[in-house]
Enzyme design. Sequence first.
Site, PDB file in Angstrom:
ATOM      1  N   GLU A   1      41.736 128.656  46.028  1.00 34.45           N
ATOM      2  CA  GLU A   1      41.721 130.060  46.461  1.00 34.45           C
ATOM      3  C   GLU A   1      40.656 130.887  45.740  1.00 34.45           C
ATOM      4  OE1 GLU A   1      42.889 130.708  49.108  1.00 34.45           O
ATOM      5  OE2 GLU A   1      44.546 129.323  49.447  1.00 34.45           O
TER       6      GLU A   1
ATOM      7  N   HIS B   1      36.702 132.762  55.293  1.00 33.50           N
ATOM      8  CA  HIS B   1      37.529 132.208  54.210  1.00 33.50           C
ATOM      9  C   HIS B   1      38.253 130.946  54.679  1.00 33.50           C
ATOM     10  CE1 HIS B   1      40.195 132.628  50.614  1.00 33.50           C
ATOM     11  NE2 HIS B   1      41.044 131.991  51.413  1.00 33.50           N
ATOM     12  N   GLU B   2      38.928 131.043  55.812  1.00 32.55           N
ATOM     13  CA  GLU B   2      39.712 129.890  56.278  1.00 32.55           C
ATOM     14  C   GLU B   2      38.773 128.741  56.641  1.00 32.55           C
ATOM     15  OE1 GLU B   2      42.685 130.243  55.528  1.00 32.55           O
ATOM     16  OE2 GLU B   2      42.637 132.429  55.394  1.00 32.55           O
TER      17      GLU B   2
ATOM     18  N   GLY C   1      47.516 136.524  55.718  1.00 33.66           N
ATOM     19  CA  GLY C   1      46.376 136.787  56.605  1.00 33.66           C
ATOM     20  C   GLY C   1      46.094 135.647  57.571  1.00 33.66           C
ATOM     21  N   ALA C   2      46.091 134.425  57.053  1.00 41.21           N
ATOM     22  CA  ALA C   2      45.760 133.283  57.896  1.00 41.21           C
ATOM     23  C   ALA C   2      46.008 132.005  57.114  1.00 41.21           C
ATOM     24  CB  ALA C   2      44.293 133.338  58.318  1.00 41.21           C
ATOM     25  N   MET C   3      45.894 130.873  57.811  1.00 43.47           N
ATOM     26  CA  MET C   3      46.174 129.582  57.175  1.00 43.47           C
ATOM     27  C   MET C   3      45.190 128.529  57.654  1.00 43.47           C
ATOM     28  SD  MET C   3      47.948 127.883  55.100  1.00 43.47           S
ATOM     29  CE  MET C   3      47.478 126.199  54.754  1.00 43.47           C
ATOM     30  N   GLU C   4      44.657 127.802  56.677  1.00 46.37           N
ATOM     31  CA  GLU C   4      43.524 126.889  56.925  1.00 46.37           C
ATOM     32  C   GLU C   4      43.930 125.495  57.389  1.00 46.37           C
ATOM     33  OE1 GLU C   4      44.506 128.060  53.848  1.00 46.37           O
ATOM     34  OE2 GLU C   4      44.322 126.515  52.321  1.00 46.37           O
ATOM     35  N   ASN C   5      45.048 125.325  58.105  1.00 46.17           N
ATOM     36  CA  ASN C   5      45.475 123.995  58.575  1.00 46.17           C
ATOM     37  C   ASN C   5      44.289 123.214  59.148  1.00 46.17           C
ATOM     38  OD1 ASN C   5      48.233 125.062  58.330  1.00 46.17           O
ATOM     39  ND2 ASN C   5      47.632 126.249  60.115  1.00 46.17           N
TER      40      ASN C   5
ATOM     41  N   HIS D   1      37.623 126.878  53.631  1.00 46.20           N
ATOM     42  CA  HIS D   1      38.654 125.996  53.061  1.00 46.20           C
ATOM     43  C   HIS D   1      38.520 124.562  53.571  1.00 46.20           C
ATOM     44  CE1 HIS D   1      41.319 128.166  50.454  1.00 46.20           C
ATOM     45  NE2 HIS D   1      41.769 129.021  51.347  1.00 46.20           N
TER      46      HIS D   1
HETATM   47  N1  HT7 Z   1      46.039 129.296  52.013  1.00 53.64           N
HETATM   48  C1  HT7 Z   1      46.733 130.284  52.781  1.00 53.64           C
HETATM   49  C2  HT7 Z   1      48.038 130.592  52.123  1.00 53.64           C
HETATM   50  C3  HT7 Z   1      49.093 131.106  53.009  1.00 53.64           C
HETATM   51  C4  HT7 Z   1      50.427 131.286  52.611  1.00 53.64           C
HETATM   52  C5  HT7 Z   1      51.065 131.065  51.409  1.00 53.64           C
HETATM   53  C6  HT7 Z   1      52.419 131.376  51.299  1.00 53.64           C
HETATM   54  C7  HT7 Z   1      53.119 131.879  52.384  1.00 53.64           C
HETATM   55  C8  HT7 Z   1      52.459 132.098  53.582  1.00 53.64           C
HETATM   56  C9  HT7 Z   1      51.099 131.800  53.699  1.00 53.64           C
HETATM   57  N2  HT7 Z   1      50.230 131.914  54.734  1.00 53.64           N
HETATM   58  C10 HT7 Z   1      49.003 131.489  54.303  1.00 53.64           C
HETATM   59  C11 HT7 Z   1      45.952 131.526  52.962  1.00 53.64           C
HETATM   60  C12 HT7 Z   1      44.587 131.488  52.415  1.00 53.64           C
HETATM   61  O1  HT7 Z   1      44.394 131.779  51.265  1.00 53.64           O
HETATM   62  O2  HT7 Z   1      43.674 131.099  53.077  1.00 53.64           O
HETATM   63 ZN    ZN Z   2      42.602 130.863  50.943  1.00 58.78          ZN
END
Ligand code: HT7
Ligand code: ZN
Length: 880
Positions: free
Chosen positions: A321, A298-299, A262-266, A302
Amino acid sequence: PKMIYLKDYKVPDYLIDETHLTFELFEDHTLVHAQLVMRRNPEAGEGLPALTLDGQELELLSISLNDRELSSADYQLTDSHLTLQPDSASFVIDSSVRIHPETNTALEGLYKSGSMFCTQCEAEGFRKITYYLDRPDVMSKFTTTVSAEQHHYPVLLSNGNPIASGSEEGGRHWATWEDPFKKPAYLFALVAGDLWCVEDTFTTMSQREVALRIYVEPENIDKCQHAMDSLKRSMKWDEEVYGREYDLDIFMIVAVNDFNMGAMENKGLNIFNSSCVLAKAETATDAAHQRVEAVVAHEYFHNWSGNRVTCRDWFQLSLKEGFTVFRDAEFSADMHSRTVKRIEDVAYLRTHQFAEDAGPMAHPVRPDAFMEISNFYTLTVYEKGSEVVRMIHTLVGAEGFRKGSDLYFERHDGQAVTCDDFIKAMEEANGIDLTQFKRWYSQAGTPRVVVSESYDAAANSYRLKFQQSCPPTPGQAEKLPFVIPVELGLLDAQGREMPLQLIGEDAPVGRSRVLQLTEAEQTFTFVNLPEKPLPSLLRGFSAPVKLSFPYSRDQLMFLMQHDADGFNRWEAGQQLSVQVLQDLIAQQQRGEQMVLDQRLVTALRSVLENDSLDQAMVAEMLSLPGEGYLIEISEVADVDAIHAAREFAREQLSAELFDLLWQRYQRNRELSRNSAYVAQAEHFARRSLQNIALSYLMLSGKPDVLAACLEQFEKADNMTERLTALAVLVNSPFEKEKALALESFADYFKDNPLVMDQWFSVQAASALPGALQRVEQLMQHLAFTLKNPNKVRALIGAFAGQNFVGFHAADGSGYRFLADQVITLNGLNPQIASRLLAPLTRWRKYDSARQTLMKAQLQRILDSGDLSSDVFEVVSKSLA
Ligand code: HT7
Ligand code: ZN
């Protein structure tokens, strides 16, 4: 691939204080230069052991130690590591590697999504960018310079704050970003592309102004406002509810089309699947709007629960998580209807996480072993993990929970910690002992709680006996009792809540209270009850368990009407529906005429007649338990009988409640026609009731309803109404109208990939005959590609995960098809291949003929050779 065990955890031998990266992006390769300022970890012991850096798919161009260029005799290189010998406790390593983002289809590390460069480093993707200590307990300060051709990549982003930029000859330019916060490599991000941005600001509680930017491809610039509003609401909520303030001067979100999750919290630079950012009325449904809001929150959350305080190792994933899912669920509950949010989450958990807990990949919230960490971004770690945090919240109360989280953030800011550290903060802040509670982190499986009652009229006392057990899961034959908080109330014959006084207590303690189960068998006796009560158990789903109590159907109807707990009113309706549907399934299996228990009709009629109920609740009450849930609770799931029974019940309800549904539909559609789209609870509620009403009404086959459906399809100003009308048509027998609608929809939305995803899903999920053929044909559609995870999920995922009748066709064609796709995807994108496999892993749920067919396909995947660790782990565990 080998197993990695939690028990083998060791602190890192070396630390990286500073990381200086330079990326030179070109169309056919990228050069990455890394300077790592390193030192021996004082906590790791004496001496200077060899240093082993992680690195995969990297072409090493040069490496030096303290400015001395090393030759190949000075280090050992394998396809996953580079090992060298430091000669002092502090040193600097410089390396240059060549990588190929332009051919990276796994979407892990640095890759291209369309014309833009982006990264995904969690969990272990950074090692595909440069040689590094790619583990979350190694935290470093990053400075990143990105250089690229200016015309195609005018925007160059990384974590933290921009500190310098300039032009180079040859039409190239560069930008340098500095992140003042130490972070593990999994939070690193880089983006380069031709992007536009929507800008805003947020003033934090200490009056700092933060720049907010959402970057998208130019054609999507009109779909960012909802995400921006959601972000500002999230920032405010985290200040108010958790006292957490944002820390950098800028917060950026970038939307990309090709993304595995879904997304990534960089840190400071969140990268999102475009499906979780872009939303406007014409192209995104209410559900999509709510998902955008929840994922943005959510992101953002984080930033504290994950980034400022991160995980020591990947076994602790639920530390960030589970906690962050709990935080985003509470945020959504505060923004909309708390009860409806809880109903949606519980329905999802019980259908999907309970199935995972009962399958071959079952694992504890804190797993103790894995082959491939990407396989452990699971419903158990996320959703069950959130339930575990929720139980702590229930046990200590809102104030106690806040004290615990304050202590946790204060004590561990800037650290990489464990689930035990989180628990310890909760214990110390509240003066409690959670030793037994921690079994929720270490024991897999869904506990069962069987409740029985006895009333003593002479003594005015009422006893509830609770027996808990937990089925065996892989590697865990025996389980010890859990701490299970059971919130309950007792209702009198008028439906009023009775005072709750346990034997030995001086006075009643409220009318809804939490009992703590701690033993395999436990009895609670309530006193001063002049009549036999009806219990309302596990209110708000206070624990992730399967609780059973021998309610009669009349009692369930009574609870539906009277329970003060909204969640349990819905739950009573679900239990009544399950009982009624299970009768129908049995009749169908015996070849008898199906007969619907009229009590379900009566119960739903009174729900529909009650104009004072929240319309979203009415919609939830009208929704029969899904086929996925009915499969999950079956001993041996008969998908055809389940589908036939559920459809029969829907048809009967449609006929019996037609007038009420029609009135509600027309009233709500009229309101929709006369008002502009608003993404708010009351409007979501109105449309959800309108749409479920339409789906029942269409079962009547009446021309008036068809006309209404077509009107809604053609005239609606929003995707929620239009897509429902399309879905209803697709599942109807009106072939001509269906074909026309599908064609005009695709024609109109052909340039919007997210809308086309919906178009694929609606067709893949339709249980009408010929599903597999339809899906195979759709795979040839111009808008489909196996390289885009959203497309794979929309078409193949929807077929295998939602179309039970189609996927489980008795000839095994659905299974064969899925195995073919997994084998192809294994070479393209292992993470997606492995996730797509899940429906095949559930083979134990089905009859022996289907079991044989499903296992044969798993075996075929295993034998197909050259499997990624992702797919190998899931397939081999499923066949074990
Ligand atoms: N913390 C993020 C995890 C995530 C991820 C893990 C494995 C492969 C691709 C990925 N893209 C994002 C997402 C989240 O929980 O916020
Ligand atoms: Zn997360």
